[in-house]
Every structure is written in structure tokens, then in C-alpha cells.
Design a protein around this motif. Structure first.
Motif, short mmCIF file in Angstrom:
data_model
loop_
_atom_site.label_atom_id
_atom_site.label_comp_id
_atom_site.label_asym_id
_atom_site.label_seq_id
_atom_site.Cartn_x
_atom_site.Cartn_y
_atom_site.Cartn_z
N TYR A 281 -57.56 4.84 -23.49
CA TYR A 281 -57.60 3.80 -22.50
C TYR A 281 -57.55 4.27 -21.17
CZ TYR A 281 -56.21 -0.49 -19.90
OH TYR A 281 -56.01 -1.47 -19.05
N LYS A 307 -66.63 -1.37 -19.02
CA LYS A 307 -65.58 -2.46 -19.05
C LYS A 307 -65.55 -3.10 -20.41
CE LYS A 307 -66.15 -3.95 -14.32
NZ LYS A 307 -66.86 -5.06 -13.34
N ASP A 308 -66.62 -3.15 -21.38
CA ASP A 308 -66.33 -3.79 -22.55
C ASP A 308 -65.37 -2.92 -23.35
OD1 ASP A 308 -68.01 -5.83 -21.86
OD2 ASP A 308 -69.92 -5.02 -22.85
N GLN A 309 -65.81 -1.46 -23.09
CA GLN A 309 -64.86 -0.60 -24.00
C GLN A 309 -63.52 -0.62 -23.55
OE1 GLN A 309 -65.93 3.64 -23.41
NE2 GLN A 309 -64.57 4.39 -25.15
N ALA A 311 -61.85 -3.30 -22.29
CA ALA A 311 -61.36 -4.58 -22.95
C ALA A 311 -60.99 -4.48 -24.31
CB ALA A 311 -62.37 -5.68 -22.51
N SER A 312 -61.84 -3.83 -25.14
CA SER A 312 -61.34 -3.65 -26.54
C SER A 312 -60.11 -2.88 -26.79
CB SER A 312 -62.86 -2.93 -27.20
OG SER A 312 -62.41 -2.62 -28.56
N MET A 313 -60.25 -1.72 -26.07
CA MET A 313 -59.01 -0.67 -26.01
C MET A 313 -57.64 -1.72 -25.68
SD MET A 313 -60.00 2.82 -24.75
CE MET A 313 -61.32 3.78 -25.56
N LYS A 314 -57.91 -2.27 -24.62
CA LYS A 314 -56.64 -3.31 -24.29
C LYS A 314 -56.39 -4.29 -25.22
CE LYS A 314 -53.83 -4.61 -20.82
NZ LYS A 314 -53.26 -5.64 -21.48
N ARG A 315 -57.16 -4.88 -26.02
CA ARG A 315 -56.83 -5.85 -26.82
C ARG A 315 -56.02 -4.91 -28.07
NH1 ARG A 315 -61.85 -7.82 -25.85
NH2 ARG A 315 -62.76 -6.62 -27.76
N GLN A 316 -56.47 -3.90 -28.41
CA GLN A 316 -55.89 -2.93 -29.54
C GLN A 316 -54.36 -2.83 -28.94
OE1 GLN A 316 -58.20 0.52 -30.48
NE2 GLN A 316 -59.68 -0.81 -31.23
N GLU A 319 -51.84 -5.68 -29.21
CA GLU A 319 -51.78 -5.83 -30.56
C GLU A 319 -50.81 -4.84 -31.10
OE1 GLU A 319 -55.51 -5.83 -32.74
OE2 GLU A 319 -56.08 -7.69 -32.08
#
Length: 720
Positions: A281, A307-309, A311-316, A319
Motif C-alpha cells: 500500500y 488510484k483504483d489499486q 483504494a482496493s488495498m485500503k479496503r483490504q 478489513e
């Protein structure tokens, strides 16, 4: 001034005065010395000769033998050791009746001395002497007796008897000690056996295997307290880990998600995806910033893809943070449950250990008691063996180093010592008597005594053994004392017309008449027409000095109508005239106390320059008092160290009571060679001593004419 006050406050004698007392009374001192010395010599001569024999022995403390195992016997009491009173106690044992009774029986002294055995023992106590040699353990037994062989035999037997007597005491004490020790060993063996039986019973009851120092429950040799200690250590360790984990989790749960994400990236926890994704991240973030720096816009496909990548890592990551929080709570609950489980096991294990300890306490006590009693028994057996071996060994607590010998010369009496002691005691006793007599002597001893008690001057000091001057050489030094007397009379007369002087004394033999004759002779030599009147109508003596018959004289003149020229005689000395006493009357005082006597005194005072009247002693008769009242002056003659001071006061009072006047005192018969205080007054003996060529023949005594030579003084009838 009160004449009695000096008697209460006399000055202390100094060293010269002490020496003077010794010189004055050396006769008493020598006599006392001789008497005591002769007494000591006689006592020494009559004392029986005694001979001495001596035995020398070494004394050791009682029972101080050596055991075969080395060292001194430890069972001895303090009383057996060498103490400051040891030798004194042993000396009393040597002279005890039990010890000396053996000597009496062995030597048969009762039959030999012809006394009872008890008396013989008392005699031995008196002749046996003991002494310790300073700094050693040696003592000497000395015996003194009039028989040299008996002295030797008694000394030898006393030493042997004491040695036997002490051996009996030591043997009895040792046997008694051994008996008590044997009994104590037997009693201790019974105690050990009882302790062994008790331990066996406890072992069977508790199931404990006894193997000397190592004992345990069951098999394996596990210590009953090891499980409890292990459980306690595990509980402590888990409790420590639980506290650390709780603290760590509490701190992680309190921070926000972003901060927890950063912190969790560094934690090594199971299923921690944050640890893997968070670096990626951060790398994607840095890549986006790089693309923006190249000038790409926000709508550029690469910027959007980045930015999409991200955001995806941020969600992971979000969690993962939620999952991490749940994992930490689960782990904390598991640690708490484990701690509770271990704590429960610890309490149960500790309870079991306490129960086992309480169950085995009786066994431990019994085992300790058995081992202690066994150790004591072994020590007592060792001591018993040592005592038995010591008693079998030959011991000598007394060793005789010098046997008594027959003395060849007596040791008592010590002639030299007795005579020297007698001389010393005699000298001390003699000096003491001399000072005691000096203390008791209240006679006149010095000029100060006369002047202090009589309050009159001393006119002259007359040396001892002075003879009659007119029969000696005119150059005799003795005459100077009377010249001093003549001068002092001149200067002490308040009235030149007072020329009638009577010479008195307290008692007979004080030299009154001799003093008067010599004074008259000196005055005549000095040009004074001098008349001597012998008014001693008790024991007249003046006529004996001139070998003149005294059948006609004073009494004849007073009782008859004789003329003065008929009773006054001229002596062979120019200017010196003499009136004898005449026939001795029955009432001397009555004759002297008459008007004719008063007229006689007044008449001769006019005819002569000096009239000297001799009188009897003033104490005891009244003649002298009568004469003192008739004449102008009275001179008292006092013999040195003869008349007590209180009697001297009575002489003066007797003169003053009749109205007489005391002109002074002549201190007569003074031993100027022994009394150093008078040497100053008699120094003329050396100064005026004449040479042999100057000494002329003595003046011979010639018979007096029947009448004195008369020369006209105012008319033909007056006499000088």
C-alpha cells in the motif's frame, strides 16, 4: 602575758632539736641498747638449736592425664584445674590430720616423743612448713626439729604420706567418675533404642522409606514439594505474560484504524495480513506521487489505475484491522483462561504439598532425635574408652625431685640476725625512751624557757664543771661567764644604789654558793669592794671555799653586841671580804627577820660597793624569803635540766610575795659541749684560751685575818 599559755602551744622540734635530744640523753640510749642487746644474746644462747630438712616436689593438677586419643580429659570439673587457690588448698592437705596421722604411725612418733598420737599430730603441724617456689609448680616441705635425724625422717614421710593420700583421693574420684560415665552410656543406649523403635513405627505408618539421610514417599525419589514449586513457577510466568499481553492489547485497541494499521505492520502476529499488504500500500502511494510528478493529469489512465489499486488495498487493510482487533481480543481471553487454569493447579498442588509435609513431620522429628542420640552415644563411648585406658596407665600427679637430707648445721636460732635485730630494736627503743623522757621532762632546757616562763632576763650561762675561780689561774676561760654576769647585773640594775643582792635557788645542789663566790671574786678583780655574807644558816658552805673557821659570824653579830669589824674578814683576794655564818641557831628565820638584820644590810650597803648574800633554798624554808625582803635585788640560780618549770615559777612567786625584786636568772651547770644552742654564749672558751706561757701559778688560799682591813671612806670607822 600568761605564763601557762606557752605550755599549751610549744613549737615542734626540728631536726637539730632531735639531734640535741639524742646527744643529751645518749647515756639512756646506750644503756637501753646494751640491755636489749644482752637480752637478745641471752635468749639466743638459751634457745634450742633446730635443724631443717627439705623435700622438693612437683604438683600437677588432679586427674590431668592424657587419653590415648590425645588432648586432656574433657569430663573433668573446673575444681580440678589449677586455680589461684590450688597451692593453698594443697598445703592444707599436706598438714591435714589424716595425712600427718600416717606419719605418726609410720615413724612411731607417739612412743618416741612420749606423747599421745593426737598430741604428736599437733606437734607435726607446728614443725612442718610448706612453701611454693614462685613462678613454678614446685613446692617445698620443710621440717625443723631439735633432732636432725627426726627432721629428715619426718620430712621424707610427710612427702610420702601426702603422695599416698592424694593418690587415694584421685583414684576414688576417678573410679567414681568412671562408674557414673558407664551408667550414663547404658542409659544413652536405651534412649537410642527407643528412638529407633519410634522411627520404625512412623515409617510403616506414613509409608516413608528410611535410607539414612535420603528418605522419600513411594518410588522414584520425587521430592514432595517439587510439583508445588513447578506449578508456582508456571503460574508466575503465565501471570507475567498475561499482564504484558493485556497491556499491549489495551494500547492497540485505544488507537484509531490508521495508527493501528501502521503499528500492526510491525507486529509478528498470526494471520496478520496487514504486515504483508501495508508495505505494498505504501509503495502504491509512492508510485502515484511519482506519476503526478511526471505531469500526468488526474484523468490520465495511469493515474486512475493507480488510484483504483490504492483504494482496493485500503479496503483490504481496513478489513485486516477489524480482523486484528478480534484476534487480539481472542488471544487475551485465551491467556486469561490459561492463567486461571494454572492458578487452580497451583493451589491444589500446594495443598497437597502442605498435607504431605504435615504428615511427615513426626517422621522428621523422630529421625532427627535418633541421629542426635546416636551421635551423643558415640561420643560418650569414646570418652569411656579414654577414661578406662587412662586409669590403666601409670600416672603420677606428684613427683619428688629432691629428697630430704640430714642437716649438718642448725638453722635456728640465727645468731647474727638475732643480735642485729636486738641492736636495732635496742637502739629504736632507747631513742624512743629518750624522746619520751624528753617529753615528760618539764625542767628548764634553754634560755627561751627561762624568759618565757619567768619573764625575767638570763644574766649568764655558766658552763658545766666550773671550779672555784680564785683557786685557778687568773686567765681561766671560765671567768668570762662571770664577767658577763657582772656586766649584766650592772646594766639590769635600775638604781645604782641597789647593791645588796641575795642569791637563791629552788633546791639544794644547784650551784648557788659557787656562783656567789665566783661572782664576788670577779667583782673584786674589777675593783669593786665586795662583801660576801653567808646567810645560809641551815647548811653554810662559803667558809669552805676559803678554808675559814665559821664559828664567829652573822649569827653572833645578830644575837650579841659584837662590832661589825669583829665578824667581817678579808680574804686573800684584794677587795673581797667575807662574813661567815657563825654558830647555827635553832630559829634561823627568826634571827634573819629582825631589825638588827635590816640595819646590818643598810650598814654594809654604805661600806661596800657590792654585797652578796648567800641563802638556803627558797622552797621548803622561809629563810630565803626573809632575805629577799631585806635586800635590794634577788638573783635566782637555776641548774640546767633539773628544776621543773612549775617549781621555777614558785621560786619567783616566793620572792615577789615578800616584796623582793628578781633581777634575773643564772643558768648554771650547762653542758655546752652537748647543747649546741649554748655554743654562741660560750664562744669565749676558744677566743680567750690563754697560751701556756701566760698561765701563772694559782692563787693560794691564805688564812683570813681576824678583822678586815679598814680604810677611811668618810671616817675611820667605815669599812669598804
Amino acid at each position: 602575758m600568761n605564763p601557762s599559755s606557752p605550755q599549751q602551744n610549744e613549737a615542734a622540734l626540728h631536726a637539730v632539736d632531735y639531734w640535741q635530744v639524742i646527744k643529751n640523753r645518749y647515756g639512756i640510749i646506750l644503756l637501753t641498747l646494751l640491755l636489749v642487746f644482752m637480752t637478745a644474746a641471752v635468749i639466743t644462747y638459751v634457745m634450742p638449736k633446730k635443724y631443717e630438712s627439705e623435700a622438693v616436689m612437683e604438683l600437677k593438677a588432679q586427674g590431668m592425664g592424657m587419653t590415648p586419643f590425645g588432648g586432656n580429659l574433657e569430663f573433668q570439673t573446673t575444681g580440678n584445674r589449677m586455680s589461684p587457690q590450688f597451692f593453698g588448698t594443697e598445703f592444707e592437705k599436706i598438714k591435714s590430720s589424716k595425712s600427718l596421722y600416717k606419719v605418726v604411725e609410720k615413724l612411731e612418733l607417739a612412743n618416741k616423743w612420749g606423747v599421745d598420737k593426737s598430741v604428736a599430730v599437733q606437734i607435726l603441724k607446728g614443725i612442718v612448713h610448706t612453701e611454693n617456689t614462685r613462678g613454678t609448680d614446685l613446692i617445698s616441705i620443710r621440717v625443723r626439729h631439735t633432732d636432725k635425724d627426726d627432721a629428715k625422717d619426718v620430712a621424707e614421710e610427710v612427702a610420702k604420706a601426702y603422695k599416698e593420700y592424694r593418690f587415694e583421693i584421685e583414684s576414688r574420684d576417678a573410679e567414681k567418675g568412671l562408674h557414673e560415665l558407664t551408667k550414663a552410656v547404658q542409659d544413652q543406649e536405651d534412649v537410642v533404642e527407643d528412638n529407633r523403635k519410634l522411627l520404625a513405627t512412623i515409617s510403616k505408618t506414613k509409608g516413608i522409606i528410611y535410607r539414612g539421610q535420603d528418605s522419600y514417599y513411594g518410588q522414584g525419589g520425587v521430592d514432595e514439594d517439587s510439583a508445588a514449586r513447578s506449578a508456582l513457577e508456571t503460574f508466575n510466568q503465565l501471570q507475567k505474560e498475561e499482564m504484558q499481553l493485556k497491556s499491549q492489547i489495551d494500547s492497540l485497541l485505544k488507537i484509531d484504524s490508521d495508527q493501528l494499521m501502521v503499528t500492526a505492520a510491525g507486529l509478528d502476529l498470526p494471520d496478520n495480513i496487514i504486515r504483508t499488504i501495508y508495505p505494498q500500500y505504501m509503495e502504491a502511494q509512492r508510485g502515484l506521487e511519482t506519476l503526478k510528478l511526471t505531469g500526468l493529469g488526474d484523468r490520465h489512465p495511469d493515474i486512475l489505475a493507480a488510484k483504483d489499486q490504492i483504494a482496493s488495498m485500503k479496503r483490504q487493510l481496513d478489513e485486516g484491522v477489524v480482523t486484528l482487533r478480534e484476534t487480539l481480543r481472542t488471544k487475551l481471553n485465551m491467556a486469561s483462561n490459561s492463567l486461571k487454569s494454572v492458578e487452580s493447579m497451583k493451589e491444589s498442588t500446594r495443598a497437597e504439598a502442605i498435607n504431605r509435609g504435615l504428615a511427615g513431620q513426626d517422621y522428621v522429628d523422630a529421625k532427627r532425635e535418633l541421629e542426635s542420640s546416636q551421635t551423643l552415644l558415640e561420643s560418650m563411648k569414646l570418652k569411656k574408652i579414654g577414661v578406662e585406658t587412662t586409669l590403666k596407665m601409670t600416672q603420677e600427679s606428684i613427683v619428688i625431685h629432691e629428697d630430704p637430707q640430714v642437716s649438718q648445721s642448725p638453722v635456728s636460732p640465727n645468731v647474727t640476725m638475732n643480735l642485729v635485730l636486738g641492736a636495732v630494736v635496742g637502739l629504736i627503743f632507747g631513742v624512743g625512751i629518750a624522746f619520751f623522757l624528753e617529753y615528760l621532762d618539764t625542767s628548764v632546757k634553754s634560755l627561751e624557757d627561762v624568759e618565757r616562763y619567768l619573764q625575767v632576763p638570763v644574766l649568764a650561762v655558766i658552763p658545766k664543771d666550773v671550779g672555784v675561780l680564785h683557786k685557778q689561774s687568773g686567765m681561766s676561760p671560765d671567768a668570762e661567764a662571770y664577767r658577763i654576769l657582772r656586766t649584766n647585773i650592772e646594766f639590769n640594775r635600775k638604781n645604782p644604789e641597789d647593791n645588796a643582792i641575795t642569791v637563791v635557788s629552788g633546791g639544794a645542789g644547784e650551784g648557788k654558793s659557787t656562783t656567789l663566790v665566783n661572782l664576788a671574786y670577779i667583782c673584786a678583780q674589777g675593783g669593786y669592794t665586795t662583801l660576801m655574807i653567808d646567810a645560809d644558816l641551815r647548811r653554810p658552805r662559803l667558809h669552805t671555799f676559803f678554808d675559814i673557821n665559821n664559828s664567829v659570824g652573822l649569827t653572833n653579830y645578830l644575837t650579841t653586841e659584837l662590832m661589825l669589824e669583829d665578824v667581817i674578814l678579808q680574804t686573800p683576794v684584794d677587795n673581797l671580804y667575807f662574813m661567815p655564818s657563825g654558830i647555827l641557831p635553832a630559829d634561823a628565820a627568826g634571827i634573819l627577820n629582825s631589825r638588827r638584820m635590816s640595819e646590818l644590810i643598810q650598814d654594809v650597803k654604805q661600806r661596800f660597793d657590792l654585797v652578796l648574800v648567800d641563802s638556803p633554798p627558797i622552797l621548803g624554808v622561809s629563810d630565803a624569803s626573809v632575805l629577799a625582803s631585806e635586800v635590794d635585788l634577788t638573783m635566782i640560780v637555776v641548774q640546767h635540766r633539773k628544776l621543773p618549770r612549775n617549781m621555777l615559777l614558785r621560786v619567783k612567786q616566793a620572792v615577789e610575795n615578800v616584796g623582793g625584786h628578781v633581777i634575773g636568772v643564772v643558768l648554771n651547770n650547762v653542758d655546752v659541749r652537748s647543747d649546741s644552742q649554748y655554743q654562741y654564749y660560750t664562744s669565749y672558751y676558744t677566743y680567750y684560751a690563754p697560751a701556756e706561757s701566760q698561765i701563772g701559778p694559782p692563787v693560794g688560799a691564805a688564812s683570813a685575818p681576824s678583822k678586815p682591813q679598814a680604810e677611811p671612806r668618810g671616817n675611820d670607822s667605815e669599812l669598804y
